[in-house]
Design a protein around this motif. Structure first.
Motif, PDB file in Angstrom:
ATOM      1  N   ARG A  86      21.489   0.515  40.601  1.00 26.62           N
ATOM      2  CA  ARG A  86      20.239   1.027  40.788  1.00 26.62           C
ATOM      3  C   ARG A  86      19.675   0.227  41.810  1.00 26.62           C
ATOM      4  O   ARG A  86      19.915  -1.192  42.211  1.00 26.62           O
ATOM      5  CB  ARG A  86      19.506   0.859  39.319  1.00 26.62           C
ATOM      6  CG  ARG A  86      19.608   2.253  38.736  1.00 26.62           C
ATOM      7  CD  ARG A  86      18.517   2.198  37.477  1.00 26.62           C
ATOM      8  NE  ARG A  86      17.134   2.345  38.261  1.00 26.62           N
ATOM      9  CZ  ARG A  86      16.111   2.187  37.550  1.00 26.62           C
ATOM     10  NH1 ARG A  86      16.073   2.060  36.162  1.00 26.62           N
ATOM     11  NH2 ARG A  86      14.818   2.329  38.240  1.00 26.62           N
ATOM     12  N   GLU A 104      11.156  -4.371  35.650  1.00 33.03           N
ATOM     13  CA  GLU A 104      11.775  -3.075  35.496  1.00 33.03           C
ATOM     14  C   GLU A 104      13.208  -3.488  35.673  1.00 33.03           C
ATOM     15  O   GLU A 104      14.276  -2.769  34.780  1.00 33.03           O
ATOM     16  CB  GLU A 104      11.649  -2.434  36.839  1.00 33.03           C
ATOM     17  CG  GLU A 104      10.193  -1.486  37.018  1.00 33.03           C
ATOM     18  CD  GLU A 104      10.130  -0.830  38.244  1.00 33.03           C
ATOM     19  OE1 GLU A 104      11.083  -0.793  38.981  1.00 33.03           O
ATOM     20  OE2 GLU A 104       8.825  -0.495  38.504  1.00 33.03           O
ATOM     21  N   TRP A 108      16.356  -2.650  32.553  1.00 34.51           N
ATOM     22  CA  TRP A 108      17.707  -2.133  33.001  1.00 34.51           C
ATOM     23  C   TRP A 108      18.874  -2.848  32.551  1.00 34.51           C
ATOM     24  O   TRP A 108      19.968  -2.209  32.286  1.00 34.51           O
ATOM     25  CB  TRP A 108      17.642  -1.648  34.591  1.00 34.51           C
ATOM     26  CG  TRP A 108      18.915  -0.651  34.926  1.00 34.51           C
ATOM     27  CD1 TRP A 108      18.757   0.494  34.346  1.00 34.51           C
ATOM     28  CD2 TRP A 108      19.878  -1.027  35.712  1.00 34.51           C
ATOM     29  NE1 TRP A 108      20.029   1.172  34.959  1.00 34.51           N
ATOM     30  CE2 TRP A 108      20.729   0.290  35.856  1.00 34.51           C
ATOM     31  CE3 TRP A 108      20.371  -2.020  36.559  1.00 34.51           C
ATOM     32  CZ2 TRP A 108      21.823   0.424  36.470  1.00 34.51           C
ATOM     33  CZ3 TRP A 108      21.408  -1.864  37.460  1.00 34.51           C
ATOM     34  CH2 TRP A 108      22.300  -0.516  37.118  1.00 34.51           C
TER      35      TRP A 108
END
Length: 376
Positions: A86, A104, A108
């Motif tokens: 990502r 964030e 993840w």
């Protein structure tokens, strides 16, 4: 992957706090800490009116975040068939800040990270500031992920080739628009820096010049005339030069048209869309330059995205925690603020960058980017 960029205001109301964040950054405003807050806010206040006028021309906001997210999406797609990845975006002076992006990333739960500043050339004022901010945010959040930080990619073959291809298309369009007897000069325009920062060992100017050499070597136009210049002077100090204004004035005296190529920006924003496209075009018209053209920034150009993907692969394969586009240190010894030089000094003194270690720095040390035990 984390892409770092400057950031920009997302509304008219964000312009002032964006400027305050910019001018109170110790990497930008190098004055004693007890002066920095008041002086930075004063400078931001002085810059508010012209900045507001510039962003009004862009609809009251910067396009930089949207364009950076497009680059992130394209880079993620380019690598999707190779490994699960990502791509996140962290901005330095406006949302999403590093602290937001760290949250964030933590959610993840990656196994590793590649930190990729969208500044081809390293400067303590850009890449250095962004990586320091990221490291402090990781420390505050308790995020510890094995990471490789890519400090610079000024002469990366993929970057140079993709930039040269965009430049070649712009050159051909400019030549088509000009009379055959009008010469055309390429002006590689980079953001300026105070001369004092460069004299302290910041490698930015040296790396900008290497970028220009690499692009010209791949342009395929033997004998094409080019010059390097610097834009966006923001303080009364002496800045590195020649300025882009001076280069335009010289072109007028020489009766040559100019093709301006942003060499340190890889996304469109106010300094390309307003400063280059409007202000300098007006100056060129006023000075009597026989033609003014501009090379677009890379944005999500497929060849440029492929170059970024190659840099990610190289960083992952390097076995280093700090690497350049070619692996180890590329800057001459005189560039003492090269991050590799600072890491070497840190390994001797036990403090980041070899400087007196503050409490926040001690907390940040080793977070997000585990510092190398030795220079490789």
């Amino acid at each position: 992957m984390v892409l770092f960029n400057l950031g920009g205001p997302d509304s008219p109301g964000a312009i002032k706090p964006f400027l305050v964040n910019l001018f109170t950054d110790p990497a930008i405003l190098r004055v004693p800490a007890f002066l920095r807050g008041a002086l930075g806010r004063f400078i931001a206040g002085r810059r508010l009116k012209p900045a507001t006028e510039n962003y009004a021309l862009l609809g009251g906001r910067s396009p930089l975040l949207e364009l950076t997210r497009q680059q992130a999406d394209a880079l993620e797609a380019a690598l999707s068939g190779e490994f699960e990845a990502r791509c996140f975006v962290a901005m330095r002076y406006w949302h999403p800040f590093s602290a937001e992006t760290v949250a964030e990333v933590a959610a993840w739960e990656p196994d590793e990270a590649v930190l990729l500043p969208l500044y081809p050339q390293y400067s303590t004022t850009t890449t250095g500031s962004s990586l320091d901010d990221w490291q402090a945010a990781c420390a505050a959040a308790g995020l510890r992920v094995p990471a490789t930080a890519l400090c610079c990619w000024h002469s990366d073959p993929g970057f140079a080739a993709s930039t040269a291809a965009i430049l070649r298309r712009a050159w051909e369009a400019a030549r088509e628009a000009l009379a055959p007897d009008v010469p055309l000069r390429i002006l590689f325009s980079a953001h300026g820096l105070p001369e004092s920062i460069v004299k302290r060992g910041d490698p930015y100017q040296w790396q900008v010049e290497r970028s220009v050499e690499a692009v010209m070597a791949r342009l395929g136009l033997p004998g094409a005339e080019h010059r390097v210049c610097y834009q966006s002077r923001a303080t009364p100090q002496t800045w590195i030069g020649p300025s882009t204004e001076e280069a335009i004035g010289q072109a007028a005296r020489d009766r040559v048209a100019v093709l301006v190529c942003p060499i340190a920006f890889v996304s469109e924003h106010s300094e390309t869309l307003v400063e280059l496209d409007m202000e300098y075009r007006d100056l060129a018209d006023k000075e009597g330059v026989p033609g003014y053209f501009r090379v677009p920034a890379q944005n999500a150009d497929p060849d440029f995205i492929a170059a970024l993907a190659g840099l990610v692969r190289q960083a992952r394969d390097s076995g280093r925690r700090l690497c350049s586009w070619a692996g180890g240190r590329q800057c001459p010894k005189a560039q003492s603020d090269c991050p590799h030089a600072r890491a070497a000094q840190a390994s001797l003194t036990g403090s980041p960058g070899g400087r007196r270690e503050t409490v926040p720095a001690r907390r940040a040390r080793g977070a997000g980017i585990d510092r190398p035990a030795r220079v490789q």
